[in-house]
Design a protein around this motif. Structure first.
Motif, PDB file in Angstrom:
ATOM      1  N   LEU A 124       0.816  -1.216   0.000  1.00  5.34           N
ATOM      2  CA  LEU A 124       0.000   0.000   0.000  1.00  5.34           C
ATOM      3  C   LEU A 124       0.849   1.265   0.000  1.00  5.34           C
ATOM      4  CD1 LEU A 124      -2.618  -1.206   2.624  1.00  5.34           C
ATOM      5  CD2 LEU A 124      -2.989  -0.968   0.157  1.00  5.34           C
ATOM      6  N   VAL A 125       0.282   2.300  -0.628  1.00  7.41           N
ATOM      7  CA  VAL A 125       0.976   3.590  -0.698  1.00  7.41           C
ATOM      8  C   VAL A 125       0.013   4.655  -0.196  1.00  7.41           C
ATOM      9  CG1 VAL A 125       1.912   5.312  -2.313  1.00  7.41           C
ATOM     10  CG2 VAL A 125       2.387   2.884  -2.672  1.00  7.41           C
ATOM     11  N   THR A 153      -5.088   5.045   1.428  1.00  8.71           N
ATOM     12  CA  THR A 153      -4.012   4.354   0.707  1.00  8.71           C
ATOM     13  C   THR A 153      -4.588   3.617  -0.506  1.00  8.71           C
ATOM     14  OG1 THR A 153      -4.315   2.380   2.072  1.00  8.71           O
ATOM     15  CG2 THR A 153      -2.619   3.931   2.784  1.00  8.71           C
ATOM     16  N   VAL A 154      -3.706   3.280  -1.430  1.00  7.15           N
ATOM     17  CA  VAL A 154      -4.082   2.420  -2.571  1.00  7.15           C
ATOM     18  C   VAL A 154      -2.951   1.425  -2.811  1.00  7.15           C
ATOM     19  CG1 VAL A 154      -5.589   4.013  -3.847  1.00  7.15           C
ATOM     20  CG2 VAL A 154      -3.114   4.098  -4.216  1.00  7.15           C
ATOM     21  N   ALA A 155      -3.226   0.406  -3.599  1.00 11.53           N
ATOM     22  CA  ALA A 155      -2.177  -0.539  -3.982  1.00 11.53           C
ATOM     23  C   ALA A 155      -1.095   0.222  -4.733  1.00 11.53           C
ATOM     24  CB  ALA A 155      -2.761  -1.644  -4.848  1.00 11.53           C
ATOM     25  N   GLY A 208     -10.070   4.603  -0.568  1.00 11.74           N
ATOM     26  CA  GLY A 208      -9.166   3.740  -1.345  1.00 11.74           C
ATOM     27  C   GLY A 208      -9.211   2.345  -0.781  1.00 11.74           C
ATOM     28  N   TYR A 209      -8.063   1.873  -0.320  1.00  6.72           N
ATOM     29  CA  TYR A 209      -7.987   0.527   0.261  1.00  6.72           C
ATOM     30  C   TYR A 209      -8.791   0.459   1.564  1.00  6.72           C
ATOM     31  CZ  TYR A 209      -6.104  -3.463   2.785  1.00  6.72           C
ATOM     32  OH  TYR A 209      -5.990  -4.617   3.505  1.00  6.72           O
ATOM     33  N   ARG A 210      -9.480  -0.650   1.749  1.00  2.00           N
ATOM     34  CA  ARG A 210     -10.157  -0.911   3.028  1.00  2.00           C
ATOM     35  C   ARG A 210      -9.718  -2.254   3.576  1.00  2.00           C
ATOM     36  NH1 ARG A 210     -16.010   0.196   0.585  1.00  2.00           N
ATOM     37  NH2 ARG A 210     -15.778   2.425   0.149  1.00  2.00           N
ATOM     38  N   THR A 211      -9.518  -2.289   4.864  1.00  2.00           N
ATOM     39  CA  THR A 211      -9.205  -3.563   5.514  1.00  2.00           C
ATOM     40  C   THR A 211     -10.508  -4.371   5.593  1.00  2.00           C
ATOM     41  OG1 THR A 211      -9.742  -2.738   7.709  1.00  2.00           O
ATOM     42  CG2 THR A 211      -7.458  -2.448   6.984  1.00  2.00           C
ATOM     43  N   PRO A 212     -10.412  -5.694   5.777  1.00  5.42           N
ATOM     44  CA  PRO A 212     -11.629  -6.496   5.942  1.00  5.42           C
ATOM     45  C   PRO A 212     -12.510  -5.942   7.067  1.00  5.42           C
ATOM     46  CG  PRO A 212      -9.724  -7.926   5.661  1.00  5.42           C
ATOM     47  CD  PRO A 212      -9.195  -6.526   5.761  1.00  5.42           C
ATOM     48  N   ALA A 213     -11.899  -5.475   8.158  1.00  4.58           N
ATOM     49  CA  ALA A 213     -12.672  -4.947   9.295  1.00  4.58           C
ATOM     50  C   ALA A 213     -13.431  -3.682   8.887  1.00  4.58           C
ATOM     51  CB  ALA A 213     -11.736  -4.663  10.467  1.00  4.58           C
ATOM     52  N   GLU A 227     -14.015  -4.658  -3.888  1.00  3.81           N
ATOM     53  CA  GLU A 227     -12.810  -4.270  -4.614  1.00  3.81           C
ATOM     54  C   GLU A 227     -11.923  -3.358  -3.773  1.00  3.81           C
ATOM     55  OE1 GLU A 227     -13.965  -2.404  -8.266  1.00  3.81           O
ATOM     56  OE2 GLU A 227     -13.865  -4.330  -9.288  1.00  3.81           O
ATOM     57  N   HIS A 228     -12.547  -2.672  -2.837  1.00  2.66           N
ATOM     58  CA  HIS A 228     -11.739  -1.769  -1.998  1.00  2.66           C
ATOM     59  C   HIS A 228     -10.715  -2.556  -1.179  1.00  2.66           C
ATOM     60  CE1 HIS A 228     -13.458   2.185  -2.753  1.00  2.66           C
ATOM     61  NE2 HIS A 228     -14.635   1.579  -2.899  1.00  2.66           N
ATOM     62  N   GLN A 229     -10.980  -3.829  -0.948  1.00  4.37           N
ATOM     63  CA  GLN A 229     -10.028  -4.653  -0.197  1.00  4.37           C
ATOM     64  C   GLN A 229      -8.828  -5.067  -1.048  1.00  4.37           C
ATOM     65  OE1 GLN A 229     -13.605  -6.868   1.997  1.00  4.37           O
ATOM     66  NE2 GLN A 229     -11.650  -7.749   2.548  1.00  4.37           N
ATOM     67  N   THR A 230      -8.905  -4.799  -2.355  1.00 11.02           N
ATOM     68  CA  THR A 230      -7.758  -5.094  -3.213  1.00 11.02           C
ATOM     69  C   THR A 230      -6.802  -3.913  -3.293  1.00 11.02           C
ATOM     70  OG1 THR A 230      -8.765  -4.240  -5.242  1.00 11.02           O
ATOM     71  CG2 THR A 230      -9.216  -6.547  -4.696  1.00 11.02           C
ATOM     72  N   GLY A 231      -7.277  -2.728  -2.927  1.00 10.93           N
ATOM     73  CA  GLY A 231      -6.448  -1.522  -3.064  1.00 10.93           C
ATOM     74  C   GLY A 231      -6.447  -0.999  -4.485  1.00 10.93           C
ATOM     75  N   LEU A 232      -7.248  -1.645  -5.363  1.00  6.40           N
ATOM     76  CA  LEU A 232      -7.265  -1.256  -6.774  1.00  6.40           C
ATOM     77  C   LEU A 232      -8.433  -0.328  -7.109  1.00  6.40           C
ATOM     78  CD1 LEU A 232      -6.569  -4.812  -8.236  1.00  6.40           C
ATOM     79  CD2 LEU A 232      -4.931  -2.936  -8.145  1.00  6.40           C
ATOM     80  N   ALA A 233      -9.296  -0.082  -6.122  1.00  9.97           N
ATOM     81  CA  ALA A 233     -10.477   0.746  -6.387  1.00  9.97           C
ATOM     82  C   ALA A 233     -10.435   2.020  -5.555  1.00  9.97           C
ATOM     83  CB  ALA A 233     -11.738  -0.042  -6.034  1.00  9.97           C
ATOM     84  N   VAL A 234     -10.975   3.074  -6.132  1.00 13.11           N
ATOM     85  CA  VAL A 234     -11.085   4.342  -5.396  1.00 13.11           C
ATOM     86  C   VAL A 234     -12.483   4.920  -5.590  1.00 13.11           C
ATOM     87  CG1 VAL A 234      -8.649   5.049  -5.407  1.00 13.11           C
ATOM     88  CG2 VAL A 234     -10.095   5.590  -7.390  1.00 13.11           C
ATOM     89  N   ASP A 235     -12.937   5.628  -4.566  1.00 13.27           N
ATOM     90  CA  ASP A 235     -14.141   6.434  -4.701  1.00 13.27           C
ATOM     91  C   ASP A 235     -13.674   7.873  -4.841  1.00 13.27           C
ATOM     92  OD1 ASP A 235     -15.716   4.212  -4.381  1.00 13.27           O
ATOM     93  OD2 ASP A 235     -16.058   4.540  -2.243  1.00 13.27           O
ATOM     94  N   LEU A 236     -14.117   8.527  -5.907  1.00 14.65           N
ATOM     95  CA  LEU A 236     -13.727   9.914  -6.151  1.00 14.65           C
ATOM     96  C   LEU A 236     -14.906  10.819  -5.826  1.00 14.65           C
ATOM     97  CD1 LEU A 236     -11.893   9.169  -9.485  1.00 14.65           C
ATOM     98  CD2 LEU A 236     -10.812   9.784  -7.321  1.00 14.65           C
TER      99      LEU A 236
END
Ligand SMILES: [Zn+2]
Length: 229
Positions: free
Chosen positions: A75-76, A90-92, A119-124, A146-155
């Motif tokens: 994650l970044v 963060t995102v992937a 961006g990224y979301r933890t399972p919790a 998809e947020h749990q992959t770090g590949l999706a964002v909400d803008l």
């Protein structure tokens, strides 16, 4: 050595050089033409795999949970590089640069209030969102987001509500241009039966430029893209 022999040798050398030059030029031309003739927008195997393996086209939805052994991405943090809703967004790692490019291009187009809301979301985190959501047609169950992959964002746009985002300048610009930077509008209107999610004009998924272009040009959602032969 007579002048005649020397001249003949010189002719042979010149011929050999000419042959090599022609071969080299032909090879270069073929490489160039191969690039030109590659079907526009067609993702090559290399593009699909790229350095990320198949991660960037991983289908995650109600019917396709994340694999049990799914490794969370590297994650970044986005803060300081693009506008974000909080310092913890963060995102992937492979998404960070394309996202910066997308936001920079949007800014150039006059969309100065665009920011990354999620961006990224933890399972919790996903579990909490799922439990709190009154309308579950906009949220995936934990393990299916998809947020749990770090590949999706909400803008989002600072002055536009979720309900108006699709018809806002930002929403329209993103729908028209995000594919150029490797993102697809993941839950477009009219595809709810396939995606299982209501129209979300703010949710963009990074799939890489070649796949995004194919999806955009052919009007495919990821469900259709991964199922095509
Ligand atoms: Zn989302």
């Amino acid at each position: 050595m007579t002048i005649g022999v020397r001249a003949a040798r010189r002719v042979r050398q010149v011929r050999a050089l000419a042959c090599l030059t022609i071969l080299a030029v032909t090879a270069l031309a073929m490489t160039w033409l191969a690039g030109l003739w590659a079907p526009a927008g067609e993702a090559s195997g290399q593009d699909k795999n790229n350095k990320n393996g198949l991660r960037t086209v991983l289908l995650v939805n109600a019917d396709h949970p994340l694999p049990d052994d799914y490794q969370p991405p590297k994650l970044v943090k986005l803060a300081g590089t693009v506008a974000v809703s909080g310092s913890g967004v963060t995102v992937a790692s492979e998404v960070a640069e394309p996202l910066r490019n997308l936001v920079a291009a949007a800014k150039k187009a006059g969309l100065t209030r665009l920011y990354v809301a999620s961006g990224y979301r933890t399972p919790a985190e996903q579990r909490r969102l799922w439990q709190q959501a009154e309308d579950k047609s906009y949220v995936q169950r934990p393990g299916h987001s998809e947020h749990q992959t770090g590949l999706a964002v909400d803008l989002a746009d600072l002055r536009v509500g979720d309900g108006e985002f699709g018809d806002s300048r930002a929403g329209r610009w993103l729908a028209d241009n995000a594919w150029r930077y490797g993102f697809v509008l993941r839950y477009p209107p009219g595809k709810e039966k396939l995606t299982g999610i209501s129209y979300e004009p703010w949710h963009y998924r990074y799939v890489g430029r070649a796949v995004a272009r194919t999806c955009h040009d052919r009007g495919l959602v990821l469900e259709e893209y991964v199922m095509q032969p």
